[in-house]
Design a protein around this motif. Structure first.
Motif, short mmCIF file in Angstrom:
data_model
loop_
_atom_site.label_atom_id
_atom_site.label_comp_id
_atom_site.label_asym_id
_atom_site.label_seq_id
_atom_site.Cartn_x
_atom_site.Cartn_y
_atom_site.Cartn_z
N ASP A 413 0.73 -1.29 -0.15
CA ASP A 413 -0.07 -0.01 -0.06
C ASP A 413 0.86 1.23 0.03
O ASP A 413 0.41 2.48 -0.30
N ARG A 438 0.31 0.09 -4.89
CA ARG A 438 -0.70 1.20 -5.25
C ARG A 438 -0.49 2.42 -4.32
O ARG A 438 0.45 2.58 -3.62
N ASN A 439 -1.51 3.34 -4.38
CA ASN A 439 -1.57 4.54 -3.89
C ASN A 439 -0.33 5.41 -4.27
O ASN A 439 0.36 6.15 -3.55
N ASP A 473 0.01 2.03 -10.12
CA ASP A 473 -0.43 3.12 -10.67
C ASP A 473 0.43 4.09 -10.69
O ASP A 473 0.08 5.22 -10.74
N SER A 492 -5.77 3.61 -7.56
CA SER A 492 -6.40 3.11 -6.34
C SER A 492 -6.81 4.17 -5.51
O SER A 492 -7.84 4.06 -4.63
N LEU A 498 -7.77 -1.25 -8.71
CA LEU A 498 -6.34 -1.76 -8.06
C LEU A 498 -6.56 -1.63 -6.38
O LEU A 498 -5.81 -2.32 -5.64
N ALA A 499 -7.36 -0.84 -6.05
CA ALA A 499 -7.68 -0.51 -4.65
C ALA A 499 -8.13 -1.92 -4.10
O ALA A 499 -8.19 -2.20 -2.71
N TRP A 532 -14.53 -0.38 1.08
CA TRP A 532 -13.68 0.48 0.86
C TRP A 532 -13.79 1.75 1.42
O TRP A 532 -14.80 2.43 0.94
#
Length: 577
Positions: A413, A438-439, A473, A492, A498-499, A532
């Protein structure tokens, strides 16, 4: 032939009227040491230089400014140097991409708010090319782009080194314990030997070449090495030419057309361009009101062979070799029948006219179509339930065994979490795993950092593995390589698919059919989506707040929504001073 009179010069609005305001403008010019013979009846040319003491790529710009001025004066214009934000790759944190649009805004507003009839834009380091071009296109005055040029080849212990590409390679060997600290320091001192940009086909060389292919530079200017004396002569030529462009009223909208953008995309594919090219080319095209999509680029890549044997997509050569082999003009000559040669360039000539006499002098550096480096173009665009709006991969720069691959995801993450894990020699990972970060997108990064070439886990490095499938991403440096899927869109951080991916989920890549999917059923994805929660905002004030609230996604070019041509009143001169 001149089509603009002295009275129609934009600068005449500042200097010509017999009123108190123009009195102030003229008197301040005299304060600077100019006489009325220097202004009022000749084009005022702004030289926008992205030089700084921390931008090693542009360390030769103070000298080049003097050559541009010489050319402007020789052609009967008045040259004035204007500083512009120096967005460098080496030192700007968290990422230079966070500030590309700031440079574009500054460029547009500097031009719009000053008595400039034309501009020479001096850039080269990755984001400076698109930032300068985007701003100047929106401002709409005659402009010519002066590319910084690539640095000389690197060298250590008799080995030729390429910016970035060899840094990643030797770093992996150091992590594996295969080279000494002394050797590592030798690479460090030998990989950057002169002024100029990265000499691989990274983002800098890619974007300078794209500006050239768009017709925004003097023909072939992008290939001249930074420290070659030809670069000084080209700089003076830019100064002379921009004065003529003002009289001809040759504005960017006459050069940037659907044809020139398509030409640039084809050339980029043939060059082995950086993955960053898609974001910047889409943004530049949209500033000119021209539609360009990821799928357009993929379609052109399907039918355009990669013929520049330049690292990292090529195996053997660097930008200096590319120049000696004939440079960009020679490459375009090889694919001339695929280009719209009627497209106009800032030289005042058509693309076809500029290619007359262009030759290839080394057909291993610039390959014939019958012997390409790779049978398709530099980039491929993927779609699927992981990236409904698209993702990008550079097939020629990765191990072919990953062109079709299934494996379990190992999801991180944040960059610090990923970095800590991959250096753990006890990490449970195999070459079939798919590393996921991601992020790290436009909002999540923040600013879309170049984290996408995720390091190979140390345990696998020690086993001799040098590639594996990686997805993020984020972006990656144009000097990077490997089986890296990038620019997953939507990102994401804003709730893109992708999240929803979890460690252990099976990910499938099918390059030939352009698919990227997680093998998770829709009912499970719906449950994950409902659970989420959006992350906390990255910024609450200043530039970061503006960026987060107005940045578009990767597939739209990461420009600000309020700078697009369909936002508000048409681009043009302000109604008032």
């Amino acid at each position: 032939m001149a089509s603009k009179s002295e009275k129609k010069l934009r600068s005449a609005r500042w200097f010509a009227p017999d009123d108190l305001r123009s009195f102030g403008h003229r008197s301040r010019m005299m304060q600077l040491g100019f006489s009325e013979a220097d202004f009022g009846n000749k084009p005022v040319i702004g030289i926008l230089s992205t030089w700084s003491d921390l931008n090693s790529c542009h360390s030769h710009f103070p000298d080049r400014v003097e050559h541009v001025k010489r050319g402007v004066f020789q052609a009967g214009g008045l040259a004035v140097e204007m500083p512009a934000l120096s967005v460098d790759e080496s030192f700007t944190k968290p990422t230079s991409m966070l500030y590309r649009n700031l440079l574009a805004i500054e460029t547009e507003e500097v031009i719009r708010s000053h008595p400039l009839d034309g501009v020479v834009l001096m850039g080269g380091c990755d984001k400076t090319t698109p930032g300068l071009v985007m701003g100047a296109v929106s401002a709409g005055v005659p402009m010519i782009y002066l590319p910084a040029g690539a640095m000389l080849r690197g060298n250590y212990a008799g080995q030729i080194l390429g910016s970035g590409s060899d840094a990643w390679k030797y770093w992996d060997e150091r992590r594996a314990g295969n080279i000494t600290n002394e050797q590592w320091q030798g690479v460090e001192g030998g990989i950057a030997r002169s002024a100029g940009t990265c000499m691989t086909m990274g983002t800098a060389s890619t974007m300078m070449s794209i500006a050239d292919a768009l017709g925004l530079t003097l023909p072939g200017a992008s290939s001249i090495p930074a420290v070659d004396s030809g670069h000084q002569r080209m700089s003076a030529d830019c100064g002379r030419r921009i004065v003529d462009m003002v009289w001809e009223d040759l504005t960017p909208n006459k050069v940037l057309t659907d044809a020139s953008v398509r030409n640039a995309a084809i050339v980029a594919m043939a060059l082995g361009c950086s993955t960053n090219a898609v974001v910047h080319l889409i943004a530049m095209a949209r500033r000119a009101g021209l539609a360009l999509t990821l799928d357009d680029l993929d379609a052109l890549g399907r039918v355009t062979p990669l013929i520049a044997n330049v690292r990292p997509s090529g195996k053997d050569y660097l930008m200096e070799d590319f120049y000696y082999a004939g440079g960009l003009l020679a490459l375009m000559k090889q694919i001339e029948d695929r280009l719209d040669t009627s497209a106009l360039t800032v030289s005042g000539k058509s693309l076809g006219e500029t290619l007359v006499g262009a030759k290839v002098f080394n057909d291993d550096v610039i390959r014939p179509l019958s012997n390409p480096v790779y049978h398709e173009g530099s980039l491929a665009v993927l779609h699927g339930n992981l990236c409904p709006d698209g993702a990008v991969i550079k097939p020629a720069a990765c191990d072919p065994r990953y062109y079709k691959h299934e494996g379990p995801a190992l999801v991180f993450d944040s960059y610090p979490e990923m970095k800590k894990a991959i250096d753990d020699e006890n990490l449970q990972v195999t070459p079939d795993h798919v590393l996921v970060l991601r992020n790290a997108g436009p909002q999540g990064g923040p600013g879309f950092p170049e984290w996408g070439m995720l390091p190979i886990p140390k345990a696998l490095i020690k086993q001799g593995h040098r590639d594996m499938l990686r997805i993020s991403d984020a972006r990656m440096s144009g000097t990077s390589y490997g089986a890296c899927v990038l620019h997953v869109s939507p990102e994401s951080y804003v709730g893109g698919p992708l999240a929803l991916l979890k460690t252990g989920d099976i990910v499938r890549l099918d390059l030939e059919n352009r698919h990227l999917d997680m093998l998770v059923d829709e009912a499970e994805l719906a449950r994950r989506r409902a659970a989420w929660t959006p992350p906390q905002p990255r910024f609450e004030r200043g530039w970061g707040w503006m960026y987060i609230n107005h940045i578009t996604q990767a597939d739209k070019g990461c420009d600000f929504d309020f700078l697009q041509t369909d936002f508000g009143r048409p681009v043009g001169e302000p109604d008032i001073f």
